[in-house]
Design a protein around this motif. Structure first.
Motif, mmCIF file in Angstrom:
data_model
loop_
_atom_site.group_PDB
_atom_site.id
_atom_site.type_symbol
_atom_site.label_atom_id
_atom_site.label_comp_id
_atom_site.label_asym_id
_atom_site.label_seq_id
_atom_site.Cartn_x
_atom_site.Cartn_y
_atom_site.Cartn_z
ATOM 1 N N TYR A 32 0.991 -1.158 0.158
ATOM 2 C CA TYR A 32 0.011 -0.091 0.208
ATOM 3 C C TYR A 32 0.801 1.302 -0.016
ATOM 4 O O TYR A 32 2.074 1.284 0.448
ATOM 5 N N THR A 34 1.415 4.955 1.238
ATOM 6 C CA THR A 34 0.862 5.965 2.546
ATOM 7 C C THR A 34 1.904 7.049 2.654
ATOM 8 O O THR A 34 2.887 6.888 2.353
ATOM 9 N N TYR A 36 2.718 10.566 4.964
ATOM 10 C CA TYR A 36 2.973 11.220 6.210
ATOM 11 C C TYR A 36 3.570 12.908 6.075
ATOM 12 O O TYR A 36 3.975 12.945 4.928
ATOM 13 N N GLN A 38 5.129 16.047 8.196
ATOM 14 C CA GLN A 38 5.943 16.168 9.395
ATOM 15 C C GLN A 38 6.043 17.825 9.557
ATOM 16 O O GLN A 38 6.809 18.494 8.660
ATOM 17 N N GLN A 42 7.749 18.268 15.338
ATOM 18 C CA GLN A 42 6.638 17.301 15.861
ATOM 19 C C GLN A 42 6.983 15.874 15.003
ATOM 20 O O GLN A 42 7.592 15.994 14.083
ATOM 21 N N GLY A 43 6.329 14.987 15.507
ATOM 22 C CA GLY A 43 6.228 13.710 14.878
ATOM 23 C C GLY A 43 5.654 13.468 13.596
ATOM 24 O O GLY A 43 4.885 14.350 13.401
ATOM 25 N N PRO A 44 5.870 12.735 12.682
ATOM 26 C CA PRO A 44 5.239 12.561 11.479
ATOM 27 C C PRO A 44 3.446 12.200 11.730
ATOM 28 O O PRO A 44 3.332 11.578 12.834
ATOM 29 N N PHE A 46 0.127 10.829 9.920
ATOM 30 C CA PHE A 46 -0.652 10.149 8.597
ATOM 31 C C PHE A 46 -1.412 11.067 8.203
ATOM 32 O O PHE A 46 -2.292 11.794 8.660
ATOM 33 N N GLN A 49 -3.608 6.945 2.822
ATOM 34 C CA GLN A 49 -3.385 5.698 2.150
ATOM 35 C C GLN A 49 -4.096 5.459 1.141
ATOM 36 O O GLN A 49 -5.316 5.484 1.075
ATOM 37 N N TYR A 87 6.166 12.589 3.492
ATOM 38 C CA TYR A 87 6.954 11.442 3.114
ATOM 39 C C TYR A 87 6.152 10.321 2.315
ATOM 40 O O TYR A 87 4.706 10.267 3.139
ATOM 41 N N GLY A 91 4.630 0.060 1.516
ATOM 42 C CA GLY A 91 4.699 -1.062 2.287
ATOM 43 C C GLY A 91 3.677 -2.116 2.578
ATOM 44 O O GLY A 91 2.623 -1.813 1.927
ATOM 45 N N GLY A 93 0.576 -3.352 3.866
ATOM 46 C CA GLY A 93 -0.239 -2.801 4.927
ATOM 47 C C GLY A 93 -0.916 -4.170 5.563
ATOM 48 O O GLY A 93 -1.646 -3.906 6.693
ATOM 49 N N LEU A 101 7.652 0.674 8.357
ATOM 50 C CA LEU A 101 7.271 2.009 8.043
ATOM 51 C C LEU A 101 8.749 2.661 7.511
ATOM 52 O O LEU A 101 9.120 3.410 8.232
ATOM 53 N N THR A 102 9.305 2.413 6.505
ATOM 54 C CA THR A 102 10.419 2.875 6.138
ATOM 55 C C THR A 102 10.100 4.118 5.450
ATOM 56 O O THR A 102 9.773 4.168 4.241
ATOM 57 N N PHE A 103 10.678 5.112 5.808
ATOM 58 C CA PHE A 103 10.796 6.710 5.398
ATOM 59 C C PHE A 103 12.055 6.851 4.735
ATOM 60 O O PHE A 103 13.211 6.660 4.857
#
Lengths: 113, 115
Positions: A32, A34, A36, A38, A42-44, A46, A49, A87, A91, A93, A101-103
Motif C-alpha cells: 500500500y 501511505t 505522512y 511532518q 513534531q512527529g510525522p 498520517f 493511504q 513522506y 509497504g 499494509g 514504515l521505512t521513510f
C-alpha cells in the motif's frame, strides 16, 4: 521493501494546489502507499493511504495510476500552515506485525504568502 | 489527552552517561516503535515491539536497550552515550490487527543532545 523517490523540495503559494509525485517502481502486489506529514519539531502524522486509483479525504487526495509505479499526493488550496515535509511510504499494509514504515528523504514543501 | 506521549521532550547530557526516554500510548495499540531522526532529517526505525515482544531490531548498538513493561509502554534506555547519539527520537504505535497497519501515531519526539 520498495524504494521510493520524491523531489527534495517544492515551493508554492497560498491558495494553490500542490502535487507531489512519488516513484516506487518496485512496488509489490501487497504493498500500500501511505503519505505522512511532518511539521518542524513534531512527529510525522498520517495523511492518506491507498492501493489503486484515487483516494480522497478531508486533507488530501491520492492518485495512483494503474501500474502503481508512482503516486501523486494532491493538497488543494494550501495555506501557510501546510509548510512541512511530506513522506511517501510503500509497504505491506496487511502484514500482521512488524511493519517497518521505512521513510525516505521526504519532500520539503514551503508555502509562501 | 495525548495519544502517544514521550518524556522528556529535551534531554542534554554528557558523553558516557546513561539515560532513559519513556513512551506511553493510550490508543490500545499492540505495536510500538522507536525511530531516530538525525540532523539530515532521515527517519530510521530502531526497534518494534508487539505485545511486549521485540519483533524488529535494526542495526542498533547494544548500548540501546528497549524495555516494554506492558503493551502501552515502550521505554528506551541508552548506556554510555556518545556524541553521535545526538538526534530526535520518536516513539510511535500502530494496530496490526487492523486490515491496514501502516497508519502509525507518533509522539512529539525527544531531542537528545550529547555534549
Amino acid at each position: 521493501l520498495a524504494k521510493t523517490t520524491q523531489p527534495i523540495s517544492m515551493d508554492s503559494y497560498e491558495g494553490q494546489e500542490v502535487n507531489i509525485t512519488c516513484s516506487h517502481n518496485n512496488i509489490a502486489t501487497n504493498d500500500y502507499i501511505t503519505w505522512y506529514q511532518q511539521f518542524p519539531s513534531q512527529g510525522p502524522r498520517f495523511i492518506i493511504q491507498g492501493y489503486k486509483t484515487k483516494v480522497t479525504n478531508e486533507v488530501a487526495s491520492l492518485f495512483i495510476p494503474a501500474d502503481r509505479k508512482s503516486s501523486t499526493l494532491s493538497l488543494p488550496r494550501v495555506s501557510l500552515s501546510d509548510t512541512a515535509v511530506y513522506y511517501c511510504l510503500v509497504g505491506d499494509g496487511n502484514k500482521a506485525a512488524g511493519n517497518k514504515l521505512t521513510f525516505g528523504g521526504g519532500t520539503r514543501v514551503l508555502v509562501k504568502p | 489527552d495525548t495519544a502517544v506521549s514521550q518524556t522528556p521532550k529535551y534531554l542534554v547530557t554528557q558523553m558516557g552517561n546513561d539515560k532513559s526516554i519513556k513512551c506511553e500510548q493510550n490508543l490500545g495499540h499492540d505495536t510500538m516503535y522507536w525511530y531516530k531522526q538525525d540532523s539530515k532529517k532521515f527517519l530510521k526505525i530502531m526497534f518494534s515491539y508487539n505485545n511486549k515482544e521485540l519483533i524488529i531490531n535494526e542495526t542498533v548498538p547494544n548500548r540501546f536497550s528497549p524495555k516494554s513493561p506492558d503493551k502501552a509502554h515502550l521505554n528506551l534506555h541508552i548506556n554510555s552515550l556518545e556524541l553521535g547519539d545526538s538526534a530526535v527520537y520518536f516513539c510511535a504505535s500502530s494496530h496490526p490487527g487492523q486490515a491496514l497497519n501502516t497508519e502509525a501515531f507518533f509522539g512529539q519526539g525527544t531531542r537528545l543532545t550529547v555534549v
